[in-house]
Scaffold this motif. Structure first.
Motif, PDB file in Angstrom:
ATOM      1  N   GLN A 193      35.035  44.884  42.452  1.00 44.66           N
ATOM      2  CA  GLN A 193      34.588  46.559  42.063  1.00 44.66           C
ATOM      3  C   GLN A 193      35.672  47.082  41.246  1.00 44.66           C
ATOM      4  OE1 GLN A 193      34.091  47.735  46.283  1.00 44.66           O
ATOM      5  NE2 GLN A 193      31.816  47.823  46.045  1.00 44.66           N
ATOM      6  N   MET A 194      36.867  47.119  41.757  1.00 49.61           N
ATOM      7  CA  MET A 194      37.996  47.548  40.705  1.00 49.61           C
ATOM      8  C   MET A 194      37.876  46.934  39.312  1.00 49.61           C
ATOM      9  SD  MET A 194      41.204  47.891  43.153  1.00 49.61           S
ATOM     10  CE  MET A 194      41.285  48.926  44.777  1.00 49.61           C
ATOM     11  N   LYS A 195      37.549  45.931  39.022  1.00 50.68           N
ATOM     12  CA  LYS A 195      37.864  44.992  37.836  1.00 50.68           C
ATOM     13  C   LYS A 195      36.539  45.870  36.920  1.00 50.68           C
ATOM     14  CE  LYS A 195      38.998  41.949  34.772  1.00 50.68           C
ATOM     15  NZ  LYS A 195      40.382  41.854  34.347  1.00 50.68           N
ATOM     16  N   GLN A 196      35.413  46.089  37.557  1.00 50.11           N
ATOM     17  CA  GLN A 196      34.279  46.558  36.577  1.00 50.11           C
ATOM     18  C   GLN A 196      34.668  47.999  36.104  1.00 50.11           C
ATOM     19  OE1 GLN A 196      30.684  46.425  39.204  1.00 50.11           O
ATOM     20  NE2 GLN A 196      30.680  44.240  39.282  1.00 50.11           N
ATOM     21  N   HIS A 197      35.470  48.735  36.756  1.00 49.55           N
ATOM     22  CA  HIS A 197      35.788  50.164  36.463  1.00 49.55           C
ATOM     23  C   HIS A 197      37.290  50.289  36.151  1.00 49.55           C
ATOM     24  CE1 HIS A 197      32.286  50.591  39.369  1.00 49.55           C
ATOM     25  NE2 HIS A 197      32.109  51.447  38.602  1.00 49.55           N
ATOM     26  N   GLU A 198      37.912  49.118  35.881  1.00 49.73           N
ATOM     27  CA  GLU A 198      39.219  49.275  35.328  1.00 49.73           C
ATOM     28  C   GLU A 198      39.332  49.908  33.888  1.00 49.73           C
ATOM     29  OE1 GLU A 198      41.404  45.938  34.348  1.00 49.73           O
ATOM     30  OE2 GLU A 198      39.872  44.860  33.236  1.00 49.73           O
ATOM     31  N   ALA A 199      40.573  50.477  33.413  1.00 47.55           N
ATOM     32  CA  ALA A 199      40.799  50.886  32.152  1.00 47.55           C
ATOM     33  C   ALA A 199      41.075  49.740  31.291  1.00 47.55           C
ATOM     34  CB  ALA A 199      42.107  51.886  32.403  1.00 47.55           C
ATOM     35  N   LYS A 200      40.538  49.850  30.091  1.00 49.40           N
ATOM     36  CA  LYS A 200      40.654  48.665  29.051  1.00 49.40           C
ATOM     37  C   LYS A 200      42.138  48.203  29.085  1.00 49.40           C
ATOM     38  CE  LYS A 200      38.706  45.996  26.116  1.00 49.40           C
ATOM     39  NZ  LYS A 200      37.855  45.073  26.423  1.00 49.40           N
ATOM     40  N   ASN A 201      42.245  46.953  29.371  1.00 53.01           N
ATOM     41  CA  ASN A 201      43.493  46.246  29.459  1.00 53.01           C
ATOM     42  C   ASN A 201      43.447  44.718  29.717  1.00 53.01           C
ATOM     43  OD1 ASN A 201      46.363  45.580  29.588  1.00 53.01           O
ATOM     44  ND2 ASN A 201      46.593  46.844  31.776  1.00 53.01           N
ATOM     45  N   ASP A 202      43.342  44.092  28.490  1.00 59.83           N
ATOM     46  CA  ASP A 202      43.080  42.473  28.841  1.00 59.83           C
ATOM     47  C   ASP A 202      44.174  41.785  28.231  1.00 59.83           C
ATOM     48  OD1 ASP A 202      40.325  43.218  29.477  1.00 59.83           O
ATOM     49  OD2 ASP A 202      39.793  43.460  27.595  1.00 59.83           O
ATOM     50  N   SER A 203      45.225  42.499  27.825  1.00 60.98           N
ATOM     51  CA  SER A 203      46.406  41.651  27.238  1.00 60.98           C
ATOM     52  C   SER A 203      47.202  40.847  28.158  1.00 60.98           C
ATOM     53  CB  SER A 203      47.340  42.701  26.418  1.00 60.98           C
ATOM     54  OG  SER A 203      47.685  43.671  27.180  1.00 60.98           O
ATOM     55  N   LEU A 204      47.603  41.586  29.332  1.00 63.87           N
ATOM     56  CA  LEU A 204      48.469  41.093  30.368  1.00 63.87           C
ATOM     57  C   LEU A 204      47.875  41.243  31.749  1.00 63.87           C
ATOM     58  CD1 LEU A 204      51.835  42.618  29.341  1.00 63.87           C
ATOM     59  CD2 LEU A 204      51.097  40.207  28.881  1.00 63.87           C
ATOM     60  N   ASN A 205      46.524  40.438  31.766  1.00 64.15           N
ATOM     61  CA  ASN A 205      45.896  40.156  33.198  1.00 64.15           C
ATOM     62  C   ASN A 205      45.842  38.935  33.778  1.00 64.15           C
ATOM     63  OD1 ASN A 205      45.531  43.099  32.821  1.00 64.15           O
ATOM     64  ND2 ASN A 205      43.292  43.069  32.765  1.00 64.15           N
ATOM     65  N   ASP A 206      46.143  37.912  33.138  1.00 59.33           N
ATOM     66  CA  ASP A 206      46.190  36.519  33.536  1.00 59.33           C
ATOM     67  C   ASP A 206      47.644  35.918  33.544  1.00 59.33           C
ATOM     68  OD1 ASP A 206      43.280  36.771  33.654  1.00 59.33           O
ATOM     69  OD2 ASP A 206      43.246  36.669  31.580  1.00 59.33           O
ATOM     70  N   GLN A 207      47.910  35.219  34.493  1.00 60.82           N
ATOM     71  CA  GLN A 207      49.263  34.555  34.416  1.00 60.82           C
ATOM     72  C   GLN A 207      48.627  33.078  35.094  1.00 60.82           C
ATOM     73  OE1 GLN A 207      52.829  36.075  36.447  1.00 60.82           O
ATOM     74  NE2 GLN A 207      52.591  34.023  37.976  1.00 60.82           N
ATOM     75  N   TYR A 208      49.082  32.082  34.440  1.00 59.70           N
ATOM     76  CA  TYR A 208      48.913  30.483  34.643  1.00 59.70           C
ATOM     77  C   TYR A 208      50.306  30.037  34.826  1.00 59.70           C
ATOM     78  CZ  TYR A 208      44.762  31.867  32.106  1.00 59.70           C
ATOM     79  OH  TYR A 208      43.454  32.647  31.990  1.00 59.70           O
ATOM     80  N   GLY A 209      50.397  29.574  36.176  1.00 61.15           N
ATOM     81  CA  GLY A 209      51.917  29.251  36.491  1.00 61.15           C
ATOM     82  C   GLY A 209      51.829  27.486  36.658  1.00 61.15           C
ATOM     83  N   ILE A 210      52.768  26.865  36.265  1.00 65.48           N
ATOM     84  CA  ILE A 210      52.997  25.472  36.581  1.00 65.48           C
ATOM     85  C   ILE A 210      54.358  25.278  37.299  1.00 65.48           C
ATOM     86  CG2 ILE A 210      53.405  23.508  35.277  1.00 65.48           C
ATOM     87  CD1 ILE A 210      51.402  24.276  33.160  1.00 65.48           C
ATOM     88  N   LYS A 211      54.217  24.468  38.194  1.00 67.77           N
ATOM     89  CA  LYS A 211      55.556  24.072  39.102  1.00 67.77           C
ATOM     90  C   LYS A 211      55.562  22.567  39.256  1.00 67.77           C
ATOM     91  CE  LYS A 211      56.592  26.472  42.942  1.00 67.77           C
ATOM     92  NZ  LYS A 211      58.169  27.092  42.241  1.00 67.77           N
TER      93      LYS A 211
END
Length: 644
Positions: free
Chosen positions: A466-484
């Motif tokens: 629900q929050m994702k649908q109404h978030e302010a436009k901000n697509d640059s740093l919304n994903d983190q891919y971690g490797i251990k």
């Protein structure tokens, strides 16, 4: 008798008194030459560690120069004061003040020339040891070479010539301003006049102890209950702590020690042993007269211990700090870069686990849960918070009306009051909804690139969508891919792959790289502060040693009287040991205590592990003072045996 004969005779006669003075100058030259040699070392210029040492070493050289100049001026003041009667005798036999100054100038020239050469030789050999220590601290696998630096030698000569000229000026002023009568009595003049203990001194003695206790207590709660204008309140508390500890230390040396020993003497009703005669009376008066110098030594010792302890705490917790910045071994913001790196790992048969997180930015109202300071509220409310979904976190099962907070730092824990029984609110489609706080954790899952070094709010998947649908436009740093990595043995191979693949402008993180860079920069700071701390320790240790030897020489007549009363040198040695131990221990204890509480108040900035590194620093600090105390005791014992 010519000047040359007088100078040679003086040097031979005063060789015992010159020994510590020569040692002080030699150690100063050795430390300076060895440290400056590092600045011009070809090994450091070619060091490939990502650390710029030039600025740090230059700052260290500047501070070291100040320490050496101040120390040698103070040591020369003590030394010429001890020889004031000799200066008066020279004038009594007809020498002019100019001729007396010429004798001392030539003596100092000989001493400085000898110590400059000897110190440079020792500094040349010690420079390799310093370089090896630096390599060990910053974890550099490189061989240290022994190189003689002409630039370092020239700087050392310039420093010694400068100090020689300043000391000569100091001697000119001393000789010119003193009359013969004043010179004869100068040795008995102290920082303050010894008077009978008065009522106000007893009161100030008690106040001094209470001020130190109050300062320690305030430093331990300096971040508690900060309301309203928190920063101003913090500054006022810091100033208050400094005032209480500094003034309290002076009153302790000036009045409190006399109060304590006077109380002990009255308790014994005049039945004093030979140990009391040798130690107690001397401590009462000498501690009182040297209050100012001992206070300065204790306060600067506290600064040295505090800074060195905090530096070592930071270095000690470098791995923990790096892990907070990069919770996984490798972190990518770009999905394509992550896939490329995973493919390279699979091609090289390197096993790994994935930890992927997807966040959104949403404005929430957490002011009821977190009692922010007004200044923090005005800035924090302007930015959306980082929201994550619970399905990407293990052991987090949340309802739609629940929230879990992760990444809650120690700094926030000190600065903010938490009311976890209150709710967090947010607006959705013009409706205000409530979230109940289920848990608050300090565990870090997201890198600082994603979390912005702020707490992360974990909600249910439905609430997140629900929050994702109404978030302010901000697509640059919304994903983190971690490797251990599954096996630590694959770290070196993985690092080579990472360094080849990742460009310098990409927002990808390597835990190992962050850890190495952090350890290197903190290691350089630790090395410089440690070196300066040793220089200061040697300086203050020599000062207390010289003062102690002067006191012993001054009290030789008392030992003769005690010997005539039937006491042996063994009886008097016990009192000497107690006095020397007390004179060295008290400034050390005050300095260590001040430094400990100063470091403790800033502990949460440096990480979790505190006591182990601080105890190591304090133990090494104490060891050097103990060595000086042993040397002072041996010398004093020899003086007693010679007199008796």
């Amino acid at each position: 008798m010519s000047f040359n004969h007088i100078i040679i005779k003086n040097l031979r006669r005063n060789i015992r008194h010159y020994s510590m003075y020569v040692f002080s100058i030699t150690m100063s030259v050795m430390l300076f030459f060895g440290f400056v040699t590092l600045k011009h070392s070809e090994d450091l210029k070619g060091l490939q560690s990502g650390v710029k040492l030039g600025v740090g070493i230059q700052i260290g050289v500047t501070i070291l120069t100040i320490i050496i100049v101040v120390f040698l001026l103070y040591a020369n003041k003590l030394f010429i004061k001890r020889r004031s009667r000799e200066i008066g005798l020279y004038q009594l036999i007809g020498m002019t003040k100019r001729e007396v100054f010429k004798i001392f100038a030539l003596e100092n020239f000989i001493l400085f020339a000898i110590t400059a050469v000897l110190g440079s030789i020792l500094g040349f050999f010690s420079s390799k040891i310093l370089l090896m220590i630096l390599y060990k601290i910053i974890d550099v696998q490189q061989e240290a070479h022994l190189n003689f630096s002409i630039e370092a030698f020239i700087q050392t000569v310039v420093l010694m010539v400068g100090i020689y000229m300043i000391i000569s000026l100091q001697n000119i002023v001393f000789i010119k301003r003193k009359t013969i009568l004043a010179l004869m009595n100068e040795y008995n003049v102290t920082d303050t006049k010894i008077k009978k203990i008065k009522l106000y001194e007893l009161i100030f003695g008690a106040i001094g102890i209470l001020m130190i206790i109050g300062g320690y207590y305030l430093s331990s709660v300096i971040f508690d209950n900060l309301k309203g204008n928190a920063m101003m309140g913090l500054y006022l508390r810091m100033i208050t702590v400094l005032f209480l500890t500094i003034v309290g230390a002076y009153l302790l040396f000036r009045c409190s020690i006399s109060l304590i020993f006077n109380t002990i003497r009255k308790y014994k009703k005049g039945m004093l042993s030979v140990t009391d005669v040798v130690s107690t009376s001397s401590i009462m008066h000498k501690m009182k007269t040297n209050a100012l110098s001992l206070t300065i030594i204790a306060i600067v010792s506290a600064m040295s211990v505090g800074l060195l302890a905090l530096s070592y705490v930071s270095y000690y917790n470098a791995a923990e700090t790096a892990r907070n910045n990069a919770p996984d071994d490798y972190i990518f913001i770009n999905k394509d870069a992550n896939n490329q790196f995973k493919k390279a790992l699979n091609d090289n048969n390197i096993k790994f686990k994935e930890n992927n997180y997807h966040v959104t930015r949403y404005e929430i109202d957490d002011t009821k849960v977190f009692a922010y300071d007004d200044e923090l509220t005005s800035t924090s409310s302007q930015f959306p918070s980082t929201i994550a979904k619970s399905s990407e976190f293990k052991d987090l099962n949340l309802q739609d009306n629940e929230v879990a907070i992760v990444g809650y730092s120690d700094i926030l824990d000190k600065m903010i009051t938490v009311h976890d029984d209150e709710n967090i609110s947010y607006k959705l489609n013009d409706q205000t909804k409530q979230l109940k706080v289920k848990s608050i954790s300090k565990e870090t899952y997201l890198s600082t690139n994603i979390s912005y070094n702020a707490p992360v709010y974990v909600v249910s998947n439905h609430t997140f969508d629900q929050m994702k649908q109404h978030e302010a436009k901000n697509d640059s740093l919304n994903d983190q891919y971690g490797i251990k990595l599954s096996d630590e043995k694959d770290v070196n191979k993985a690092e080579q792959i990472f360094s080849k693949q990742v460009k310098s402008n990409e927002s990808s993180l390597s835990y190992q790289q962050i850890y190495k860079d952090s350890k290197s920069s903190l290691g350089v700071m630790l090395f410089i502060l440690g070196f300066l701390g040793v220089a200061f320790l040697l300086s203050t240790g020599c000062i207390i040693y010289i003062k102690q030897i002067d006191e012993t020489e001054d009290e030789t007549s008392n030992y003769v009287i005690l010997r005539k009363l039937g006491y042996t040198s063994k009886d008097m040695s016990k009192g000497i040991a107690l006095k020397i131990g007390f004179n060295f221990a008290l400034p050390l204890i005050i300095g260590l205590s001040h430094g400990y509480f100063a470091a403790k108040s800033a502990w949460f900035f440096m990480g979790q592990s505190f006591y182990t590194p601080v105890l190591i620093v304090m133990s090494l600090y104490s060891l050097i003072y103990i060595l000086f105390a042993i040397l002072a005791y041996v010398h004093s014992k020899q003086v007693i045996q010679r007199v008796l």
